[in-house]
Design an enzyme around this catalytic site. Structure first.
Site, PDB file in Angstrom:
ATOM      1  N   LYS A  38      80.443  15.744  71.815  1.00  0.00           N
ATOM      2  CA  LYS A  38      81.449  16.160  70.707  1.00  0.00           C
ATOM      3  C   LYS A  38      82.604  16.311  71.442  1.00  0.00           C
ATOM      4  CE  LYS A  38      78.293  19.384  68.294  1.00  0.00           C
ATOM      5  NZ  LYS A  38      77.201  19.873  69.200  1.00  0.00           N
ATOM      6  N   GLY A  39      82.748  16.628  72.707  1.00  0.00           N
ATOM      7  CA  GLY A  39      83.924  16.807  73.478  1.00  0.00           C
ATOM      8  C   GLY A  39      85.298  16.052  73.104  1.00  0.00           C
ATOM      9  N   GLU A  94      86.383   9.750  77.387  1.00  0.00           N
ATOM     10  CA  GLU A  94      85.730  11.294  77.884  1.00  0.00           C
ATOM     11  C   GLU A  94      86.804  12.281  77.733  1.00  0.00           C
ATOM     12  OE1 GLU A  94      83.219  12.904  78.299  1.00  0.00           O
ATOM     13  OE2 GLU A  94      81.540  11.666  79.382  1.00  0.00           O
ATOM     14  N   ASP A  98      83.288  15.942  85.394  1.00  0.00           N
ATOM     15  CA  ASP A  98      83.139  17.071  86.591  1.00  0.00           C
ATOM     16  C   ASP A  98      82.236  16.156  87.512  1.00  0.00           C
ATOM     17  OD1 ASP A  98      82.744  19.192  87.864  1.00  0.00           O
ATOM     18  OD2 ASP A  98      81.528  20.124  86.316  1.00  0.00           O
ATOM     19  N   LYS A 126      87.988  16.517  87.052  1.00  0.00           N
ATOM     20  CA  LYS A 126      87.866  17.722  87.903  1.00  0.00           C
ATOM     21  C   LYS A 126      87.848  17.307  89.422  1.00  0.00           C
ATOM     22  CE  LYS A 126      85.824  21.482  85.313  1.00  0.00           C
ATOM     23  NZ  LYS A 126      84.677  22.450  85.506  1.00  0.00           N
ATOM     24  N   VAL A 148      87.171  25.002  81.944  1.00  0.00           N
ATOM     25  CA  VAL A 148      88.403  24.944  81.197  1.00  0.00           C
ATOM     26  C   VAL A 148      87.824  24.735  79.637  1.00  0.00           C
ATOM     27  CG1 VAL A 148      90.047  24.205  82.839  1.00  0.00           C
ATOM     28  CG2 VAL A 148      88.616  22.400  81.700  1.00  0.00           C
ATOM     29  N   ASP A 154      84.273  22.883  75.026  1.00  0.00           N
ATOM     30  CA  ASP A 154      84.101  23.980  74.750  1.00  0.00           C
ATOM     31  C   ASP A 154      83.257  24.991  75.668  1.00  0.00           C
ATOM     32  OD1 ASP A 154      81.621  22.155  75.233  1.00  0.00           O
ATOM     33  OD2 ASP A 154      80.361  23.680  74.393  1.00  0.00           O
ATOM     34  N   ARG A 160      86.659  24.621  71.019  1.00  0.00           N
ATOM     35  CA  ARG A 160      87.145  23.091  70.960  1.00  0.00           C
ATOM     36  C   ARG A 160      88.474  22.838  70.259  1.00  0.00           C
ATOM     37  NH1 ARG A 160      82.825  20.274  72.582  1.00  0.00           N
ATOM     38  NH2 ARG A 160      80.744  21.031  72.108  1.00  0.00           N
TER      39      ARG A 160
HETATM   40  P1  IMP Z   1      79.657  15.758  84.460  1.00  0.00           P
HETATM   41  O1  IMP Z   1      78.240  15.407  83.959  1.00  0.00           O
HETATM   42  O2  IMP Z   1      79.002  17.006  85.392  1.00  0.00           O
HETATM   43  O3  IMP Z   1      80.770  14.895  84.749  1.00  0.00           O
HETATM   44  O4  IMP Z   1      79.990  16.775  83.298  1.00  0.00           O
HETATM   45  C1  IMP Z   1      80.501  15.980  82.050  1.00  0.00           C
HETATM   46  C2  IMP Z   1      80.404  17.000  80.776  1.00  0.00           C
HETATM   47  O5  IMP Z   1      80.448  18.622  81.005  1.00  0.00           O
HETATM   48  C3  IMP Z   1      81.699  16.905  79.883  1.00  0.00           C
HETATM   49  O6  IMP Z   1      81.629  15.958  79.020  1.00  0.00           O
HETATM   50  C4  IMP Z   1      81.722  18.506  79.255  1.00  0.00           C
HETATM   51  O7  IMP Z   1      80.877  18.306  77.974  1.00  0.00           O
HETATM   52  C5  IMP Z   1      81.044  19.136  80.194  1.00  0.00           C
HETATM   53  N1  IMP Z   1      82.217  19.811  81.115  1.00  0.00           N
HETATM   54  C6  IMP Z   1      82.261  19.803  82.505  1.00  0.00           C
HETATM   55  N2  IMP Z   1      83.285  20.609  82.983  1.00  0.00           N
HETATM   56  C7  IMP Z   1      83.690  21.546  81.988  1.00  0.00           C
HETATM   57  C8  IMP Z   1      84.530  22.436  81.546  1.00  0.00           C
HETATM   58  O8  IMP Z   1      85.525  22.781  82.771  1.00  0.00           O
HETATM   59  N3  IMP Z   1      84.367  22.964  80.563  1.00  0.00           N
HETATM   60  C9  IMP Z   1      83.816  22.458  79.463  1.00  0.00           C
HETATM   61  N4  IMP Z   1      82.859  21.366  79.689  1.00  0.00           N
HETATM   62  C10 IMP Z   1      83.044  20.908  80.600  1.00  0.00           C
HETATM   63 MG    MG Z   2      80.322  20.222  76.645  1.00  0.00          MG
END
Ligand code: IMP
Ligand code: MG
Length: 180
Positions: A38-39, A94, A98, A126, A148, A154, A160
């Site tokens: 959803k982000g 996106e 992270d 990040k 964040v 969220d 959001r």
């Molecule tokens: P990744 O798979 O670790 O890169 O995480 C990606 C997903 O994790 C993003 O699309 C977000 O939904 C969530 N996410 C990662 N960091 C944050 C944050 O600081 N706040 C909120 N959602 C996050």
């Molecule tokens: Mg999320």
């Protein structure tokens, strides 16, 4: 109350800049912007209005976190694309990258469908130890490792709709967890 990290004005200026770059890069191509729900719904809407091309849109929904603030490494596709993408120029939009696990999984599952190209636009990336090195073509802001919220991001489904990006405070975390 909230600990503002990136203001609404800063975000708007950055999306305008990213939109201009996308408009130049995709002249004469068959651009399909794919938002990761959803982000990304807010970034997608605001970024798209700075893209001056006959672009089409689609959305995917994936789940990676549950209600925790740490990535689990498990990515589930909750909603797939509505259309075929063979031969199309895809731009994945996106909210935040992270660990890169979510995006890496998405890219892998989309590449086998043979699009003409795939690039990524992310409002936030990040810093720190990213587990998977990824080539993100359009990056809004690089931020630290803090959690964040806002502008689509969220915490357990909430916040959001904040018009800015904020570092989550202990009070905000408690407010969500304290609810029934
Ligand atoms: P990744 O798979 O670790 O890169 O995480 C990606 C997903 O994790 C993003 O699309 C977000 O939904 C969530 N996410 C990662 N960091 C944050 C944050 O600081 N706040 C909120 N959602 C996050
Ligand atoms: Mg999320």
């Amino acid at each position: 109350m909230s600990d503002v990290l990136i203001s609404a004005e800063e975000i708007e200026a950055k999306l305008e800049e990213m939109g201009r770059a996308i408009t130049e890069d995709y002249q004469g191509r068959d651009l399909l912007m794919v938002g990761v729900l959803k982000g990304a719904f807010i970034v997608m809407a605001d970024l798209a209005r700075h893209v001056d091309l006959p672009v089409e849109f689609d959305f995917m929904a994936v789940s990676s976190y549950g209600a925790a603030t740490q990535t689990s490494g498990v990515v589930r596709i909750l909603k797939d694309l509505d259309q075929e993408i063979a031969g199309r120029d895809l731009l994945i939009v996106e909210d935040i990258i992270d660990s890169g696990l979510t995006l890496n999984y998405l890219l892998k599952s989309l590449r086998v469908r043979r699009p003409a190209s795939i690039e990524v636009a992310a409002l936030l990336v990040k810093g720190g130890i990213q587990r998977i090195p990824l080539d993100v073509r359009y990056v809004g802001f690089e931020i630290g490792p803090e959690f964040v919220i806002g502008y689509g991001l969220d915490y357990a489904g909430k916040y959001r709709n904040l018009p800015y990006v904020a570092v989550m405070t202990d009070e905000e975390a408690e407010e969500v967890l304290g609810q029934p």
